[in-house]
Write an enzyme that holds these catalytic residues in place. Structure first.
Site, PDB file in Angstrom:
ATOM      1  N   ASN A  38      36.257  44.528  36.999  1.00 23.00           N
ATOM      2  CA  ASN A  38      35.936  43.610  38.092  1.00 23.00           C
ATOM      3  C   ASN A  38      36.033  44.385  39.399  1.00 23.00           C
ATOM      4  O   ASN A  38      37.135  44.668  39.873  1.00 23.00           O
ATOM      5  CB  ASN A  38      36.931  42.444  38.065  1.00 23.00           C
ATOM      6  CG  ASN A  38      36.775  41.518  39.261  1.00 23.00           C
ATOM      7  OD1 ASN A  38      35.778  41.576  39.973  1.00 23.00           O
ATOM      8  ND2 ASN A  38      37.764  40.659  39.474  1.00 23.00           N
ATOM      9  N   TRP A  39      34.887  44.729  39.956  1.00 22.78           N
ATOM     10  CA  TRP A  39      34.893  45.534  41.185  1.00 22.78           C
ATOM     11  C   TRP A  39      35.258  44.695  42.413  1.00 22.78           C
ATOM     12  O   TRP A  39      35.410  45.235  43.504  1.00 22.78           O
ATOM     13  CB  TRP A  39      33.516  46.183  41.401  1.00 22.78           C
ATOM     14  CG  TRP A  39      33.192  47.278  40.428  1.00 22.78           C
ATOM     15  CD1 TRP A  39      33.929  47.689  39.344  1.00 22.78           C
ATOM     16  CD2 TRP A  39      32.033  48.125  40.452  1.00 22.78           C
ATOM     17  NE1 TRP A  39      33.306  48.723  38.696  1.00 22.78           N
ATOM     18  CE2 TRP A  39      32.132  49.015  39.360  1.00 22.78           C
ATOM     19  CE3 TRP A  39      30.912  48.212  41.287  1.00 22.78           C
ATOM     20  CZ2 TRP A  39      31.162  49.972  39.077  1.00 22.78           C
ATOM     21  CZ3 TRP A  39      29.944  49.174  41.013  1.00 22.78           C
ATOM     22  CH2 TRP A  39      30.074  50.043  39.918  1.00 22.78           C
ATOM     23  N   LYS A  40      35.319  43.374  42.241  1.00 19.91           N
ATOM     24  CA  LYS A  40      35.611  42.458  43.361  1.00 19.91           C
ATOM     25  C   LYS A  40      34.647  42.739  44.524  1.00 19.91           C
ATOM     26  O   LYS A  40      33.529  43.146  44.298  1.00 19.91           O
ATOM     27  CB  LYS A  40      37.076  42.579  43.798  1.00 19.91           C
ATOM     28  CG  LYS A  40      38.050  42.503  42.631  1.00 19.91           C
ATOM     29  CD  LYS A  40      39.450  42.241  43.073  1.00 19.91           C
ATOM     30  CE  LYS A  40      40.385  42.394  41.882  1.00 19.91           C
ATOM     31  NZ  LYS A  40      41.666  41.787  42.090  1.00 19.91           N
ATOM     32  N   GLY A  65      46.838  42.922  41.015  1.00 17.14           N
ATOM     33  CA  GLY A  65      46.836  43.797  42.189  1.00 17.14           C
ATOM     34  C   GLY A  65      48.220  44.087  42.745  1.00 17.14           C
ATOM     35  O   GLY A  65      48.351  44.571  43.869  1.00 17.14           O
ATOM     36  N   SER A  99      47.155  44.327  36.838  1.00 18.78           N
ATOM     37  CA  SER A  99      47.741  45.667  36.984  1.00 18.78           C
ATOM     38  C   SER A  99      47.654  46.519  35.720  1.00 18.78           C
ATOM     39  O   SER A  99      48.570  47.280  35.405  1.00 18.78           O
ATOM     40  CB  SER A  99      49.190  45.561  37.473  1.00 18.78           C
ATOM     41  OG  SER A  99      49.228  44.911  38.738  1.00 18.78           O
ATOM     42  N   GLY A 151      40.932  45.205  37.427  1.00 18.92           N
ATOM     43  CA  GLY A 151      40.484  45.185  38.820  1.00 18.92           C
ATOM     44  C   GLY A 151      40.536  46.582  39.424  1.00 18.92           C
ATOM     45  O   GLY A 151      39.632  47.392  39.208  1.00 18.92           O
ATOM     46  N   GLY A 152      41.613  46.881  40.133  1.00 20.76           N
ATOM     47  CA  GLY A 152      41.745  48.142  40.879  1.00 20.76           C
ATOM     48  C   GLY A 152      41.371  49.383  40.074  1.00 20.76           C
ATOM     49  O   GLY A 152      40.624  50.248  40.564  1.00 20.76           O
ATOM     50  N   GLU A 173      45.346  35.965  33.087  1.00 21.06           N
ATOM     51  CA  GLU A 173      45.728  36.792  34.228  1.00 21.06           C
ATOM     52  C   GLU A 173      46.806  36.083  35.041  1.00 21.06           C
ATOM     53  O   GLU A 173      46.480  35.234  35.900  1.00 21.06           O
ATOM     54  CB  GLU A 173      44.524  37.029  35.143  1.00 21.06           C
ATOM     55  CG  GLU A 173      43.340  37.690  34.476  1.00 21.06           C
ATOM     56  CD  GLU A 173      42.487  38.435  35.497  1.00 21.06           C
ATOM     57  OE1 GLU A 173      42.327  39.639  35.327  1.00 21.06           O
ATOM     58  OE2 GLU A 173      42.026  37.814  36.460  1.00 21.06           O
ATOM     59  N   HIS A 218      38.154  33.043  38.499  1.00 26.77           N
ATOM     60  CA  HIS A 218      39.144  34.066  38.860  1.00 26.77           C
ATOM     61  C   HIS A 218      40.138  33.456  39.859  1.00 26.77           C
ATOM     62  O   HIS A 218      39.755  32.640  40.701  1.00 26.77           O
ATOM     63  CB  HIS A 218      38.435  35.275  39.469  1.00 26.77           C
ATOM     64  CG  HIS A 218      39.328  36.469  39.615  1.00 26.77           C
ATOM     65  ND1 HIS A 218      40.235  36.582  40.640  1.00 26.77           N
ATOM     66  CD2 HIS A 218      39.473  37.577  38.852  1.00 26.77           C
ATOM     67  CE1 HIS A 218      40.892  37.723  40.509  1.00 26.77           C
ATOM     68  NE2 HIS A 218      40.451  38.343  39.420  1.00 26.77           N
ATOM     69  N   GLU A 261      41.397  34.531  42.495  1.00 26.47           N
ATOM     70  CA  GLU A 261      41.043  34.708  43.916  1.00 26.47           C
ATOM     71  C   GLU A 261      40.038  33.640  44.346  1.00 26.47           C
ATOM     72  O   GLU A 261      40.051  33.193  45.486  1.00 26.47           O
ATOM     73  CB  GLU A 261      40.499  36.128  44.148  1.00 26.47           C
ATOM     74  CG  GLU A 261      41.637  37.146  44.093  1.00 26.47           C
ATOM     75  CD  GLU A 261      41.237  38.528  43.613  1.00 26.47           C
ATOM     76  OE1 GLU A 261      40.030  38.852  43.584  1.00 26.47           O
ATOM     77  OE2 GLU A 261      42.149  39.301  43.248  1.00 26.47           O
TER      78      GLU A 261
END
Ligand code: PEP
Length: 254
Positions: A9-11, A176, A217, A238-239, A170, A94, A96
């Site tokens: 997920n590049w967000k 994150g 994470s 993610g990251g 999640e 998600h 967010e």
């Protein structure tokens, strides 16, 4: 047997040029790995460019959201019909989006229905906040998100014997933050809550064939511990999905 799946997920990161560069660097490493479904989810603006680069590879494209109508006066939104020309997967619900864009279980439900109607595989995200975790509400929250998010769906097993959707567990406090949940705890939540609710609502075959990912994470150091748990079928990353070596190593671990 559920085939492992790892999605990046590049967000809201990377321009079109940066996306092209990152995906070109990732393709050789990702292509050489077999037995894992690999999914890259760039922002909408990069989907077309990335889809051109992924053509002819076994790497799948995913979007990060959609609106449930097919077309019409919905300024700024992207429809499942538009995405179905480009992507095979779509991340929905998600945390967010729930946190910053007022998504609810009911809007997630409409989006999941719309995705399935357009042959997109939804990756439906569920998970408790830190407050809910500390109050011991994980089971209640995750079970409600699945029941309401998937309410009224007619889920059928596909020709490839897999469920038409994927779930990502999640915990919000792990996203994150560098503070991942423990693989053992995740395994228990998937078995006792997620698969149990799927069993209640949709029966044994959907419960057993739905792939359930862990997200929060995940990195190349902890990934294999998650994947060695029986109920964890992969990861939503993610990251670490923005770093070539990290992401390729995570897919390798799966
Ligand atoms: C995510 O965005 O879904 C996620 C899990 O992020 P991270 O891997 O950075 O915690």
């Amino acid at each position: 047997m559920r085939k492992p799946l790892v999605a990046g997920n590049w967000k809201m990161n990377l321009t079109v040029a940066e996306s092209r560069h990152l995906v070109s660097e990732m393709i050789p490493g990702l292509q050489s790995i077999e037995g894992v479904d690999r999914v890259i989810c760039p922002p909408f603006t990069s989907l077309l460019a990335v889809s051109a680069l992924l053509e002819g590879t076994a790497i799948n494209l995913g979007a990060q959201n959609l609106y449930w109508e097919s077309a019409g006066a919905f300024t700024g939104e992207i429809s499942p019909l538009m995405l179905s020309e480009l992507a095979r997967f779509v991340i929905l619900g998600h945390s967010e989006r729930r946190m910053y864009f007022n998504e609810t279980d009911s809007t997630v439900n409409k989006k999941v229905q719309a995705a399935l109607a357009h042959a997109l595989t939804p990756i439906v995200c569920v998970g408790e906040t830190l407050e809910e975790y500390e109050a011991g509400l994980t089971e209640e929250v995750v079970s409600r998100q699945i029941r309401l998010g998937l309410a009224g769906l007619d889920l059928r097993i596909g020709n490839n014997h897999t469920s038409p959707l994927v779930i990502a567990y999640e915990p919000v406090w792990a996203i994150g933050t560098g503070r991942a949940a423990t693989p053992e705890d995740v395994n228990v939540i998937i078995a006792r809550v997620i698969r149990a609710v799927l069993f209640d609502e949709f029966g044994e075959r959907i419960s057993q064939s739905t792939r359930v990912l862990y997200g929060g994470s995940v990195n190349s150091d902890n990934a294999s511990k998650f994947f060695s748990e029986e109920e964890i079928d992969g990861a939503l990353v993610g990251g670490a999905s923005l770093k070539v070596n990290e992401f390729v190593k995570i897919v390798q671990a799966a």
